[in-house]
Design a protein around this motif. Structure first.
Motif: not given
Length: 232
Positions: A21-32, A57-60
């Protein structure tokens, strides 16, 4: 997490939906943590946020240990397992060399998906979540602060079953879905039968220690959740 809900299911695949949906990979996986803060006063939405934590990825979460760093290894579990499949992946997927290891790790992920999809009503759980239109409508609205576009998010969620396997996965069905993904993202046509064969090979490579990977990741995620002092 010891229990199931449609919100947990959708949250657990939310990071991957966001990448498309256009969100950066790192940010998408760090939204928890951000999602937990947003939704702390709503039980169903907290479930969604916790699902995202398990994936990220963050949190792990699983993707940290699968992609970034598995204890005792240089890279994540799926990357390490993919090292010996790089040359075959480049050939089967018509890739430039620089994309070989990344896509080989995708092959390993599909091998894992094939193994776990036959367990415990996997496809039924996914289909039920994607058919919960009331929840999806609500998520599309409340997540607009994160995604910036509720209509685009709703469209992405609605189309996502076309990119993943929501029934019992086979090497052939996963390769077919991967063909769609690769063309949509990179305009690359893969050799679908060769990719299916590679998925079978990858599934064999994780046979001996996949349970250890999931056990370690689950224990770590449970500790992460407890450290956030989230009570249900």
């Amino acid at each position: 997490m010891g229990r199931r809900s449609d919100a947990i299911t959708l949250g657990s695949i939310f990071p991957d939906m966001m990448v498309g949906a256009g969100v950066d990979h790192t940010r998408a996986h760090s939204l928890g943590l951000e999602l937990l803060s947003m939704f702390h006063d709503n039980e169903e939405l907290t479930d969604f946020a916790l699902g995202a934590v398990t994936h990220g990825i963050s949190p792990q979460g699983l993707d940290y240990f699968g992609d970034e760093k598995y204890p005792g290894c240089e890279l994540g579990y799926c990357f390490e397992k993919g090292r010996e499949l790089v040359a075959q992946t480049i050939e089967a997927c018509n890739l430039p060399e620089r994309m070989g290891l990344w896509k080989a790790h995708n092959i390993v992920e599909m091998g894992i998906e094939m193994k776990i999809s036959c367990r415990d009503h996997y496809g039924q759980i996914l289909r039920r979540a994607f058919n919960n239109h009331t929840l999806i409508d609500h998520l599309s609205t409340v997540l607009s602060a994160v995604t910036g576009d509720s209509k685009r998010l709703k469209s992405r969620i609605a189309s996502f079953p076309g990119y993943i396997e929501v029934y019992r996965a086979t090497a052939q069905s996963l390769a077919g879905k991967y063909r769609i993904q690769m063309y949509a993202r990179h305009q690359i046509n893969i050799n679908t039968p060769k990719v299916a064969q590679l998925i079978e090979v990858a599934a064999g490579r994780v046979e001996d220690d996949l349970a250890d990977f999931f056990r370690m990741a689950e224990q770590h995620v449970q500790k992460e959740i407890k450290s956030m002092q989230v009570t249900k």
